[in-house]
Every structure is written in structure tokens, then in C-alpha cells.
Design a protein around this motif. Structure first.
Motif, short mmCIF file in Angstrom:
data_model
loop_
_atom_site.label_atom_id
_atom_site.label_comp_id
_atom_site.label_asym_id
_atom_site.label_seq_id
_atom_site.Cartn_x
_atom_site.Cartn_y
_atom_site.Cartn_z
N THR A 196 4.74 -26.41 27.13
CA THR A 196 3.53 -25.88 26.73
C THR A 196 2.89 -26.66 25.92
O THR A 196 1.10 -26.70 26.22
N PHE A 197 3.02 -26.91 24.36
CA PHE A 197 2.79 -27.79 23.47
C PHE A 197 1.73 -29.52 24.92
O PHE A 197 0.80 -29.83 25.12
N VAL A 230 10.77 -18.24 24.68
CA VAL A 230 9.05 -18.55 23.87
C VAL A 230 7.85 -18.51 24.55
O VAL A 230 7.62 -19.02 25.22
N LEU A 231 6.82 -17.38 24.39
CA LEU A 231 5.30 -17.20 25.43
C LEU A 231 4.21 -17.69 24.55
O LEU A 231 3.42 -18.56 25.08
N GLU A 256 0.70 -20.68 30.26
CA GLU A 256 -0.50 -20.82 30.57
C GLU A 256 -0.07 -19.00 32.00
O GLU A 256 -0.76 -18.08 31.90
N ARG A 257 1.43 -18.85 31.49
CA ARG A 257 1.47 -17.11 32.43
C ARG A 257 1.73 -16.09 31.69
O ARG A 257 1.11 -15.26 32.52
N ILE A 292 -1.10 -11.96 23.43
CA ILE A 292 -0.19 -13.29 21.95
C ILE A 292 -1.25 -13.27 21.81
O ILE A 292 -0.59 -13.54 20.43
N ALA A 293 -1.93 -14.11 21.34
CA ALA A 293 -3.08 -15.14 20.59
C ALA A 293 -3.36 -14.10 19.72
O ALA A 293 -2.90 -14.12 18.37
N LYS A 294 -3.71 -13.05 20.26
CA LYS A 294 -4.73 -12.07 19.32
C LYS A 294 -3.20 -11.57 18.31
O LYS A 294 -3.69 -11.28 16.95
N ALA A 295 -2.05 -11.30 18.68
CA ALA A 295 -1.38 -10.90 17.70
C ALA A 295 -1.07 -12.34 17.33
O ALA A 295 -0.41 -11.69 15.56
#
Length: 115
Positions: free
Chosen positions: A16-17, A58-59, A84-85, A91-94
Motif C-alpha cells: 500500500t505504501f 492490514v487495511l 485501495e479496496r 478507516i481514515a476517519k477512524a
């Protein structure tokens, strides 16, 4: 579930990175950065670093660093990347709600909470 990052979690986060950095849209990291260099920037140079885990996968990951030295060193700067999926699932809000979750231990004040 949000947990502190470990080397094993970073290994899962690495693709992801890489993909996020290669797009050159949100982070100004060198595309040629190797895995150890990325680990140093993302994890070692952070005060706190977490991952979002779902079904042992890991998402995404989040870091917190001081925004600046000197008079601004009490203000935090965060960054996060989500697979991406898994985008659009909160998740970002968390991650950005970590300061209110009780997991926030750095002593920095998030810039979004500065009056």
C-alpha cells in the motif's frame, strides 16, 4: 481494530505504501525508497504509528509526528494510507479520531483541535 504497528504489520502495509507513493498525489516521498527507508520514515521517525486490521489483514496505517520544531512542537501532524479496496469504509476517519479514542499518548495536540 486499530493497533500499534509492528515490523510484521509494516510488511503487510508495504505494498500500500509503495503504490501510494508511486502515484505521487498525496505524499512527496521518493518513489525509489526501499522498504527499510520507508519503515524509517513511516514508523521510526514517528511518535506513534498504527495499523487498521480487519480479519488479520492490514487495511491501512497512520502516523503522528510533531508538526514543527520550536514554538510549534506541541502540534501534531498525521499521515495515513489506506488500501485501495478498503477506501470509503471509514478507516481514515477512524485514524483521525485516534486523539479522542484514548490511544493517543504522544502529548501532542492535533492541529485540528487547536482553537
Amino acid at each position: 481494530m486499530i493497533l500499534p504497528i509492528t515490523p510484521a504489520y509494516f510488511e503487510q502495509f508495504w505494498p500500500t505504501f509503495q503504490k501510494t507513493v508511486e502515484l505521487q498525489q498525496t505524499f512527496a516521498f521518493d518513489c525509489a525508497l526501499d522498504k527499510q527507508g520507508a519503515y524509517n520514515i513511516w514508523v521510526k521517525n514517528s511518535l506513534e504509528c498504527y495499523v487498521y486490521i480487519e480479519h488479520d489483514e492490514v487495511l491501512g496505517s497512520y502516523y503522528l509526528k510533531p508538526n514543527a520544531m520550536g514554538p510549534g512542537n506541541h502540534i501534531g501532524n498525521c499521515g495515513y494510507m489506506v488500501t485501495e479496496r478498503a477506501r470509503g469504509r471509514g478507516i481514515a476517519k477512524a485514524f483521525v479520531n485516534i486523539p479522542n479514542s484514548g490511544q493517543y499518548n504522544s502529548g501532542l495536540k492535533p492541529s485540528s483541535l487547536i482553537p
